[in-house]
Structure formats: C-alpha cells, structure tokens
Design a protein around this motif. Structure first.
Motif, PDB file in Angstrom:
ATOM      1  N   VAL A 141       2.806   9.327  -4.783  1.00  0.00           N
ATOM      2  CA  VAL A 141       1.679   8.844  -3.490  1.00  0.00           C
ATOM      3  C   VAL A 141       3.350   9.746  -2.279  1.00  0.00           C
ATOM      4  CG1 VAL A 141       0.900   7.086  -3.947  1.00  0.00           C
ATOM      5  CG2 VAL A 141       2.725   7.177  -3.185  1.00  0.00           C
ATOM      6  N   GLN A 142       3.010   9.889  -1.172  1.00  0.00           N
ATOM      7  CA  GLN A 142       3.180  10.467  -0.305  1.00  0.00           C
ATOM      8  C   GLN A 142       2.939   9.905   1.073  1.00  0.00           C
ATOM      9  OE1 GLN A 142       2.307  14.468  -0.339  1.00  0.00           O
ATOM     10  NE2 GLN A 142       4.098  14.959  -1.562  1.00  0.00           N
ATOM     11  N   LYS A 143       3.524   9.828   1.574  1.00  0.00           N
ATOM     12  CA  LYS A 143       3.131   9.304   3.969  1.00  0.00           C
ATOM     13  C   LYS A 143       1.970   9.760   4.095  1.00  0.00           C
ATOM     14  CE  LYS A 143       5.872   7.317   7.342  1.00  0.00           C
ATOM     15  NZ  LYS A 143       7.062   8.150   8.374  1.00  0.00           N
ATOM     16  N   GLY A 144       0.876   8.719   4.240  1.00  0.00           N
ATOM     17  CA  GLY A 144      -0.375   8.958   4.758  1.00  0.00           C
ATOM     18  C   GLY A 144      -1.476   8.904   3.550  1.00  0.00           C
ATOM     19  N   ASP A 145      -1.392   8.678   2.512  1.00  0.00           N
ATOM     20  CA  ASP A 145      -2.735   8.362   1.709  1.00  0.00           C
ATOM     21  C   ASP A 145      -2.720   7.070   1.186  1.00  0.00           C
ATOM     22  OD1 ASP A 145      -1.603  11.527   0.614  1.00  0.00           O
ATOM     23  OD2 ASP A 145      -0.158  10.352  -1.428  1.00  0.00           O
ATOM     24  N   LEU A 146      -3.544   7.001   1.247  1.00  0.00           N
ATOM     25  CA  LEU A 146      -4.235   6.005   1.185  1.00  0.00           C
ATOM     26  C   LEU A 146      -4.266   5.304  -0.641  1.00  0.00           C
ATOM     27  CD1 LEU A 146      -6.887   4.239   3.430  1.00  0.00           C
ATOM     28  CD2 LEU A 146      -7.572   3.790   0.751  1.00  0.00           C
ATOM     29  N   LEU A 147      -3.938   3.861  -0.608  1.00  0.00           N
ATOM     30  CA  LEU A 147      -3.831   3.351  -1.939  1.00  0.00           C
ATOM     31  C   LEU A 147      -4.628   2.521  -2.544  1.00  0.00           C
ATOM     32  CD1 LEU A 147       0.192   2.815  -2.447  1.00  0.00           C
ATOM     33  CD2 LEU A 147      -1.897   5.287  -2.223  1.00  0.00           C
ATOM     34  N   PHE A 148      -6.232   2.088  -2.790  1.00  0.00           N
ATOM     35  CA  PHE A 148      -6.740   1.609  -3.683  1.00  0.00           C
ATOM     36  C   PHE A 148      -6.292   0.423  -4.761  1.00  0.00           C
ATOM     37  CE2 PHE A 148     -10.994   0.252  -5.024  1.00  0.00           C
ATOM     38  CZ  PHE A 148     -11.962   0.181  -4.097  1.00  0.00           C
ATOM     39  N   ASN A 149      -6.390  -0.813  -4.463  1.00  0.00           N
ATOM     40  CA  ASN A 149      -6.116  -1.235  -5.672  1.00  0.00           C
ATOM     41  C   ASN A 149      -7.424  -1.534  -6.522  1.00  0.00           C
ATOM     42  OD1 ASN A 149      -4.917  -4.811  -6.713  1.00  0.00           O
ATOM     43  ND2 ASN A 149      -5.367  -2.832  -8.516  1.00  0.00           N
ATOM     44  N   ARG A 150      -8.124  -0.725  -7.732  1.00  0.00           N
ATOM     45  CA  ARG A 150      -9.485  -0.091  -8.230  1.00  0.00           C
ATOM     46  C   ARG A 150      -9.937  -1.832  -8.910  1.00  0.00           C
ATOM     47  NH1 ARG A 150      -9.787   2.311 -13.217  1.00  0.00           N
ATOM     48  NH2 ARG A 150      -7.452   3.001 -14.130  1.00  0.00           N
ATOM     49  N   THR A 151      -8.495  -2.408 -10.248  1.00  0.00           N
ATOM     50  CA  THR A 151      -8.787  -3.596 -11.007  1.00  0.00           C
ATOM     51  C   THR A 151      -7.353  -4.383 -10.423  1.00  0.00           C
ATOM     52  OG1 THR A 151      -9.336  -1.675 -12.557  1.00  0.00           O
ATOM     53  CG2 THR A 151      -9.124  -3.847 -13.173  1.00  0.00           C
TER      54      THR A 151
END
Length: 201
Positions: free
Chosen positions: A72-82
């Motif tokens: 991951v790099q600056k500006g990525d959106l992270l979504f906790n899927r589980t």
C-alpha cells in the motif's frame, strides 16, 4: 456539504463504488512475524472511526513477485472486509510516506479521477455507510465478510470533484483544530492535577 445520501437532496450524480475506483486488490495471507522487512497492516490497525492506528505493528517478509498486489502507498483506501458484523467495513485512508503490506482481511482500493479516497472513506464511515454495511452483514453469525465485488456494488453519490476537494480542505482544517483543542485540554489537565496536588497532596 453533500446533502442527504438517501434522498439525494442536492441532486448529485448516482452510481456505485465500482464507478469511482480503478483497482481493487486483496492483501496477502502470509503470516506475520515479530520482525521482517515490511510493516504489516492487519484489521486491528484500522479503527472504527476511520483512522490508521500503527501503535501495535507486526512485520512480514514477502517474495518480490507478490509485493505489487498487496503493498500500500499513500492515498490508498483500506477496507477491512472480514470481522465481526459490527466491525466489518472499517475503512481508512493510508496516509504514510512509507510503503507497507496489508493482510488478506483488508482490501486495497485505488481511485480513478472521479473521486478522492478521503470522500469514499467519509461515506463508508458515515452513519449511512455504517448502516449500509451492517445490513449487508445482518444475516451472518460470527465472522462477517464483504468481498470486493459486494463492496463495489454499494450505491453511492458522486459529487463533482471540486466539491470533494472542498470537503478534504475543510476536514483538514477541522483535524488541525482537534489537535489544538486536545493540546489545550492536556495542558489544562496537567495544571488541574498540579493544583490538586498542591492543595490536597
């Protein structure tokens, strides 16, 4: 700024999350280590309020040919899927300059030119977003899951990009005020404790 997301009171463009993203990738299922080359972001590193919490980090070593799909790099959106059904869907924007690796319970989302990651993050962390995610997981007992396709099928309003930039600027100003207020509260608490010690110690 964007009106009611249910009634679309500002007559914004309607669409789905898939309309505003260019890439959606899962993290790696490799186990974490106490040391390793890369910092390893897991689901506990994303808070319910949409912040990235790096206070408890694990590490990982990963082959070079697997890095691109889960870094991951600056500006990525992270979504906790589980997660539990109340916590699945925790979302934050990765705001670090240092590249890190995400675990398989996290989806990495990269936006196209129609939307900013801060906007999508705000939507998913809003009451509307939390209720939408909870409805999607309502029938599941124990660990709930929202996969990449289900995430991209979520209905969303797509404001003009200029309005999104206004929102980001406003939020940055609010965040600065929050930091200043917290600093003042800490100073007042220290002063209060010192006075209590002086008069009642």
């Amino acid at each position: 700024m964007f009106g009611d997301p249910v009634t679309n009171s500002m007559n914004l463009q309607k669409g789905k999350i898939r309309d505003i993203v260019r890439e959606v990738k899962y993290g790696t299922s490799r186990p974490s280590l106490n040391d390793g080359k890369y910092k390893y972001i897991r689901m506990n590193n994303i808070t319910y309020n949409g912040e990235l919490d790096l206070s408890e980090l694990k590490y990982i070593d990963i082959p070079e040919n697997e890095i691109e799909k889960c870094i991951v790099q600056k500006g990525d959106l992270l979504f906790n899927r589980t997660n539990s059904k109340e916590l699945v869907g925790k979302t934050c924007v990765f705001n670090q300059d240092e590249s890190m690796i995400i675990a398989g319970y996290i989806i990495r989302v990269r936006m196209n030119d129609k939307a900013l990651p801060e906007y999508l993050c705000a939507v998913l962390n809003s009451r509307y977003g939390k209720e939408t995610l909870l409805r999607m997981c309502k029938a599941i007992v124990g660990q709930a899951n929202i996969n990449a396709q289900e995430l991209q099928d979520i209905q969303i309003l797509i404001p003009p990009i200029e309005l999104q930039y206004e929102f980001v600027k406003f939020r940055e100003q609010v965040d600065k005020l929050k930091v200043e207020v917290q600093k003042n509260l800490n100073e007042l608490t220290t002063l209060y404790n010192a006075l209590m010690q002086k008069y009642f110690g």
